[in-house]
Scaffold this motif. Structure first.
Motif, PDB file in Angstrom:
ATOM      1  N   ASP A 119       0.826  -1.226   0.000  1.00 12.80           N
ATOM      2  CA  ASP A 119       0.000   0.000   0.000  1.00 12.80           C
ATOM      3  C   ASP A 119       0.852   1.265   0.000  1.00 12.80           C
ATOM      4  O   ASP A 119       0.706   2.125   0.871  1.00 12.80           O
ATOM      5  N   HIS A 187      -6.913  -1.144  -5.663  1.00 12.81           N
ATOM      6  CA  HIS A 187      -6.677   0.132  -6.358  1.00 12.81           C
ATOM      7  C   HIS A 187      -6.015  -0.084  -7.720  1.00 12.81           C
ATOM      8  O   HIS A 187      -6.302   0.652  -8.670  1.00 12.81           O
ATOM      9  N   HIS A 275      -3.222  -9.402  -1.508  1.00 14.83           N
ATOM     10  CA  HIS A 275      -3.578  -8.080  -0.991  1.00 14.83           C
ATOM     11  C   HIS A 275      -4.548  -8.090   0.199  1.00 14.83           C
ATOM     12  O   HIS A 275      -4.324  -7.412   1.204  1.00 14.83           O
ATOM     13  N   HIS A 315      -3.671  -3.974   2.277  1.00 14.61           N
ATOM     14  CA  HIS A 315      -5.072  -3.528   2.275  1.00 14.61           C
ATOM     15  C   HIS A 315      -5.384  -2.672   3.497  1.00 14.61           C
ATOM     16  O   HIS A 315      -5.837  -1.546   3.350  1.00 14.61           O
TER      17      HIS A 315
END
Ligand SMILES: [Fe+2]
Length: 423
Positions: A119, A187, A275, A315
């Protein structure tokens, strides 16, 4: 224009083409003990050539592709294990920092260092601090594999976001000599409704044919590779397979591959990363999130069955490490250390694996490589051994022979959590 085309047909590259600028890369993928992929982007289309040698510019070998492109991707083969090769693009001159060390022979007991970053691609101050902490930390002992835990480029994983928040941030210190094994997050999947057209897949080269040691997956969406005596599996929590299923369908295409891959592994250590975690009380709550609940119910039993050592995710924008656990498929409230912890420890956080019973899996969320997030009221998890949302950071894993050491390195340059597993 006709004149230029004629020159190209003759193989003569006009002066403007020779002055093409590298605007991305070089970056390294699929590196094994004998081969690897070097990629880069130029501002205008050119042919592609990489020179490589143990002693550039003397006796440099080269690989070449005449096709004119801005997206260059060349595979170099026939390398020796455990050797440092210098490389350069277009001309055989030494470029500082452009070198790559091949992996040791598969199964080797020698020390391996893995950097797990999650992230991160936000452009935030935290992202730069986490990067700089790692840059200093690895000076004495470099990284052998750089794994990404997804949500690599915010907000939508578009190419321009990859350029600004990923390539430009890590180019100088990491990309030219750090062997990368990516994984996408939600994303990264926002870029395009057609997942096959994501910038993520355009930008990276993954071993879909088992060429890095794992079982052939047939897709770049998920894959595995071997590094030293560690089997590493990059599962994809975002992908819908051709059969319409995803990783939360335990009989679907990806889960079937995962089971076969783990069953086929002969190496003593197994690390899986993806993720969306099965356990988190950080910015996402795995008790209330439907997707992550299904990851826990459907996929954790596979990790239990094949005795996976570590499961890494992002995440949630936190660092959360559980104790070694098994069969914890319910909500956080249902966690019972007498039922779910399978571990012996020589001292707190330093585990010694029972030879007959094995050990539970340690689950880690390391999603604060750029983002920093809030936590749930019930943070930390009942299964937590160490967790923090106060600071950003990333995870460094060192594996040598039968010992694994994990260190969570904060953005302040200090190690805030250390654990080990002795087999
Ligand atoms: Fe995410």
């Amino acid at each position: 224009m006709k004149h230029l085309l004629f020159l190209f047909i003759l193989g003569v590259i006009p002066a403007w083409a020779q002055q093409a600028k590298i605007v991305r890369g070089p970056y390294l993928q699929n590196f094994t003990s004998t081969s690897g992929v070097i990629r880069w982007r130029t501002d205008i289309p050119t042919d592609s050539r990489v020179f490589y040698s143990k002693e550039l510019p003397k006796n440099a070998n080269s690989v070449y592709e005449a096709r004119l492109t801005t997206e260059h991707e060349l595979t170099i083969k026939g390398l020796l294990p455990n050797q440092t090769y210098f490389y350069s693009i277009a001309s055989p001159n030494i470029v500082p920092n452009q070198f790559v060390k091949t992996l040791p022979k598969p199964g080797s007991q020698q020390a391996i260092r893995i950097w797990a970053l999650g992230d991160f691609g936000t452009g935030s101050k935290n992202q730069y601090l986490v990067r700089d902490a790692v840059k200093n930390f690895v000076k004495q002992k470099p990284i052998d594999a750089w794994i990404w835990l997804g949500d690599n480029a915010y907000g939508s994983g578009k190419d321009v976001e990859y350029q600004k928040n990923v390539f430009e941030v890590y180019q100088e210190d990491f990309f030219p000599n750090t062997k990368l094994w990516p994984n996408p997050g939600n994303h990264d999947y926002k870029d395009n409704p057609d997942s096959k057209k994501l910038a993520y897949f355009e930008n990276f080269t993954m071993p879909k044919n088992g060429e890095a040691g794992g079982l052939r997956s047939g897709t770049e969406a998920y894959y595995s590779f071997n590094i030293g005596n560690v089997h590493v599996v990059s599962v994809n929590s975002e992908e819908t397979s051709e059969d319409g299923t995803s990783i939360i369908d335990s009989t679907g295409q990806q889960a079937q591959w995962l089971k076969r891959d783990l069953a086929a592994n002969k190496l003593p250590w197994t690390i899986v990363y993806f993720h969306e975690p099965p356990y988190s009380k950080g910015s996402h709550d795995t008790d209330t999130d439907e997707e992550m609940t299904k990851v826990r119910q459907q996929i954790v039993p596979i990790f239990d069955r094949y005795r996976v050592d570590l499961v890494l995710a992002g995440h949630s924008h936190s660092y959360e490490r559980t104790m070694p656990i098994r069969a914890h498929l319910g909500t956080n409230d249902s966690f019972d250390p007498r039922k779910h912890v399978f571990a012996k420890a020589s001292r707190p956080n330093h585990y010694v694996v029972d030879q007959s019973k094995g050990q539970g899996t340690i689950y880690i969320v390391a999603g604060s490589g750029g983002q920093l997030g809030k936590s749930q009221a019930s943070f930390p998890l009942k299964s937590s051994a160490f967790s923090t949302v106060a600071l950003g950071g990333s995870l460094i894993l060192d594996i040598e022979g039968k010992k694994l050491v994990g260190q969570w390195l904060g953005s302040d340059g200090k190690v805030h959590d250390e654990f080990s597993i002795q087999k």
